[in-house]
Write a protein that holds these residues in place. Structure first.
Motif, PDB file in Angstrom:
ATOM      1  N   SER A 200       0.864  -1.159   0.045  1.00  0.00           N
ATOM      2  CA  SER A 200       0.060  -0.189   0.017  1.00  0.00           C
ATOM      3  C   SER A 200       0.869   1.249   0.020  1.00  0.00           C
ATOM      4  CB  SER A 200      -0.808   0.015   0.965  1.00  0.00           C
ATOM      5  OG  SER A 200      -1.679  -1.129   1.338  1.00  0.00           O
ATOM      6  N   LEU A 201       0.149   2.389  -0.266  1.00  0.00           N
ATOM      7  CA  LEU A 201       0.821   3.783  -0.049  1.00  0.00           C
ATOM      8  C   LEU A 201       1.304   3.765   1.401  1.00  0.00           C
ATOM      9  CD1 LEU A 201      -1.236   5.877  -2.117  1.00  0.00           C
ATOM     10  CD2 LEU A 201       0.952   5.222  -2.891  1.00  0.00           C
ATOM     11  N   SER A 202       2.193   4.655   1.557  1.00  0.00           N
ATOM     12  CA  SER A 202       2.785   5.108   3.097  1.00  0.00           C
ATOM     13  C   SER A 202       1.560   5.647   3.713  1.00  0.00           C
ATOM     14  CB  SER A 202       4.110   5.530   2.716  1.00  0.00           C
ATOM     15  OG  SER A 202       3.734   7.141   2.176  1.00  0.00           O
ATOM     16  N   THR A 203       1.695   5.403   5.103  1.00  0.00           N
ATOM     17  CA  THR A 203       0.638   6.341   5.926  1.00  0.00           C
ATOM     18  C   THR A 203       0.955   7.873   5.588  1.00  0.00           C
ATOM     19  OG1 THR A 203       0.754   4.602   7.252  1.00  0.00           O
ATOM     20  CG2 THR A 203       0.032   6.790   8.138  1.00  0.00           C
ATOM     21  N   PRO A 204       0.119   8.686   5.433  1.00  0.00           N
ATOM     22  CA  PRO A 204       0.023  10.219   5.306  1.00  0.00           C
ATOM     23  C   PRO A 204       0.820  10.709   6.424  1.00  0.00           C
ATOM     24  CG  PRO A 204      -2.031   9.576   4.529  1.00  0.00           C
ATOM     25  CD  PRO A 204      -1.376   8.286   5.419  1.00  0.00           C
TER      26      PRO A 204
END
Length: 190
Positions: free
Chosen positions: A2-6
């Motif tokens: 997944s994309l990194s945590t904002p």
């Protein structure tokens, strides 16, 4: 993965959604139905008036019909929600200019030549740009085999997807593993 945590808290303001569906027709042709929507969470003041939050600013659809060689034989566009009603939604007939183009032979260049700027709708033209790869995905295994038919004892050309992306380059590991007879030979040193 997944994309990194904002890195900070955030609030959704806008969603652009693109949906493309491919249909095999009884007559042997294929329809690609593409749709793009833009929706703001909050009410938005446009030059043409207020648009309530959750209401599409854009809801545009494009259908192209292609033959098995990916040549466009019909095209139509409609604009169900636009920021400038009576103006934006009059461009649909211009997309008939796509007829005769082939999705795999200079399509994006020809698309820009025919429908960029004031000759088309920015959003419909942008949507049309992604149709070639959507068509390839639709045709994979349905029209074009994606496996190496050597094991089927059938003469076979190099699978169409090889050398079309980073992972499937013929001098790379994926081809060596999954398509070994198509591995590019390494140049010999003098």
């Amino acid at each position: 993965m997944s994309l990194s945590t904002p890195v900070s808290r955030r609030a959704l303001r806008h969603t652009r959604a693109i949906d493309i569906q491919a249909f095999a027709r009884e007559d042997g042709l294929w329809d690609l139905d593409a749709r793009i929507t833009d929706i703001k969470v909050n009410a938005t003041k446009l030059a043409s008036g207020m648009r309530e939050g959750g209401t599409p600013l854009h809801d545009l659809s494009l259908r192209i019909t292609v033959d098995r060689q990916l040549t466009i034989v019909a095209a139509e566009a409609v604009s169900d929600a636009v920021p400038y009603p009576g103006f934006c939604n009059t461009i649909g007939p211009a997309y008939a200019a796509l007829v005769g183009l082939n999705l795999m032979k200079g399509f994006r260049h020809e698309l820009k030549q025919r429908l960029s700027g004031v000759a088309g709708c920015t959003h419909l033209t942008e949507l049309a740009q992604i149709l070639p790869t959507a068509a390839v995905q639709a045709f994979a295994n349905d029209v074009w085999p994606t496996h190496d038919a050597a094991s089927d004892n059938v003469p076979h050309e190099k699978p169409f997807q090889l050398d079309k992306c980073h992972a499937l380059r013929t001098d790379g590991g994926a081809v060596a593993r999954f398509y070994p007879r198509w591995v590019a030979s390494k140049p010999e040193l003098a």
